[in-house]
Design a protein around this motif. Structure first.
Motif, PDB file in Angstrom:
ATOM      1  N   GLY A 256       0.774  -1.225   0.000  1.00 29.54           N
ATOM      2  CA  GLY A 256       0.000   0.000   0.000  1.00 29.54           C
ATOM      3  C   GLY A 256       0.808   1.279   0.000  1.00 29.54           C
ATOM      4  O   GLY A 256       0.238   2.372  -0.055  1.00 29.54           O
ATOM      5  N   GLY A 257       2.118   1.160   0.078  1.00 30.61           N
ATOM      6  CA  GLY A 257       2.938   2.362   0.065  1.00 30.61           C
ATOM      7  C   GLY A 257       2.907   3.060  -1.277  1.00 30.61           C
ATOM      8  O   GLY A 257       2.430   2.513  -2.268  1.00 30.61           O
ATOM      9  N   GLY A 258       3.400   4.285  -1.293  1.00 29.75           N
ATOM     10  CA  GLY A 258       3.437   5.035  -2.531  1.00 29.75           C
ATOM     11  C   GLY A 258       3.824   6.472  -2.303  1.00 29.75           C
ATOM     12  O   GLY A 258       4.238   6.849  -1.204  1.00 29.75           O
ATOM     13  N   LEU A 259       3.683   7.259  -3.357  1.00 31.12           N
ATOM     14  CA  LEU A 259       4.002   8.680  -3.311  1.00 31.12           C
ATOM     15  C   LEU A 259       2.707   9.484  -3.243  1.00 31.12           C
ATOM     16  O   LEU A 259       1.833   9.321  -4.105  1.00 31.12           O
ATOM     17  N   VAL A 260       2.579  10.305  -2.211  1.00 32.37           N
ATOM     18  CA  VAL A 260       1.402  11.148  -2.051  1.00 32.37           C
ATOM     19  C   VAL A 260       1.846  12.555  -1.686  1.00 32.37           C
ATOM     20  O   VAL A 260       3.018  12.795  -1.372  1.00 32.37           O
ATOM     21  N   GLN A 261       0.884  13.471  -1.704  1.00 33.78           N
ATOM     22  CA  GLN A 261       1.166  14.844  -1.317  1.00 33.78           C
ATOM     23  C   GLN A 261       0.769  15.075   0.130  1.00 33.78           C
ATOM     24  O   GLN A 261      -0.054  14.345   0.687  1.00 33.78           O
ATOM     25  N   ALA A 262       1.365  16.080   0.719  1.00 33.49           N
ATOM     26  CA  ALA A 262       1.025  16.434   2.095  1.00 33.49           C
ATOM     27  C   ALA A 262      -0.480  16.684   2.207  1.00 33.49           C
ATOM     28  O   ALA A 262      -1.080  17.346   1.348  1.00 33.49           O
ATOM     29  N   GLY A 263      -1.069  16.134   3.256  1.00 38.50           N
ATOM     30  CA  GLY A 263      -2.500  16.258   3.471  1.00 38.50           C
ATOM     31  C   GLY A 263      -3.301  15.099   2.942  1.00 38.50           C
ATOM     32  O   GLY A 263      -4.475  14.928   3.297  1.00 38.50           O
TER      33      GLY A 263
END
Length: 123
Positions: A7-14
């Motif tokens: 489930g990991g990945g790259l996301v933005q703050a918030g």
């Protein structure tokens, strides 16, 4: 015993992200499960844990109120719901199991570990 985090990945703050941990080789209810993380250049730290029957949960101060650990009976996983993510949450996240009772937060007390999943939060 084998553990696998996903489930990991790259996301933005918030943003939000949900990690899942699958455990094979042990019957559910015979272990407690914890989530830990390790950021680059830092030591592994406790994030959250759930006791065998779910009566006890513990969170680190840095994630309390933003993260939630739960069991998904349909998927047979223990999940970590991460909300309001911050750049400082960026780390490799590991799930691990312990056969001890109570709110176990020390990594030394966890017997089996999965390989980890990377979470990157951009600002």
């Amino acid at each position: 015993v084998q553990l696998q985090a996903s489930g990991g990945g790259l996301v933005q703050a918030g943003d939000s992200l949900r990690l899942s941990c699958t455990v094979s080789g042990r019957t559910w209810g015979t272990y407690a499960l914890g989530w830990f993380r390790q950021a680059p250049g830092r030591e592994r730290e406790f994030v959250a844990m759930r006791s065998r029957k779910g009566s006890v949960t513990r969170y680190s101060d840095s994630v309390k109120g933003r993260f939630a650990i739960s069991r998904d009976n349909a998927k047979n996983t223990v999940d970590l719901e991460m909300n309001s993510l911050k750049p400082e949450d960026t780390a490799v996240y590991y799930c691990a199991i312990t056969f001890q009772y109570g709110g176990v937060q020390s990594a030394e007390d966890y017997a089996y570990w999965g390989p980890g999943t990377l979470v990157t939060v951009s600002s």
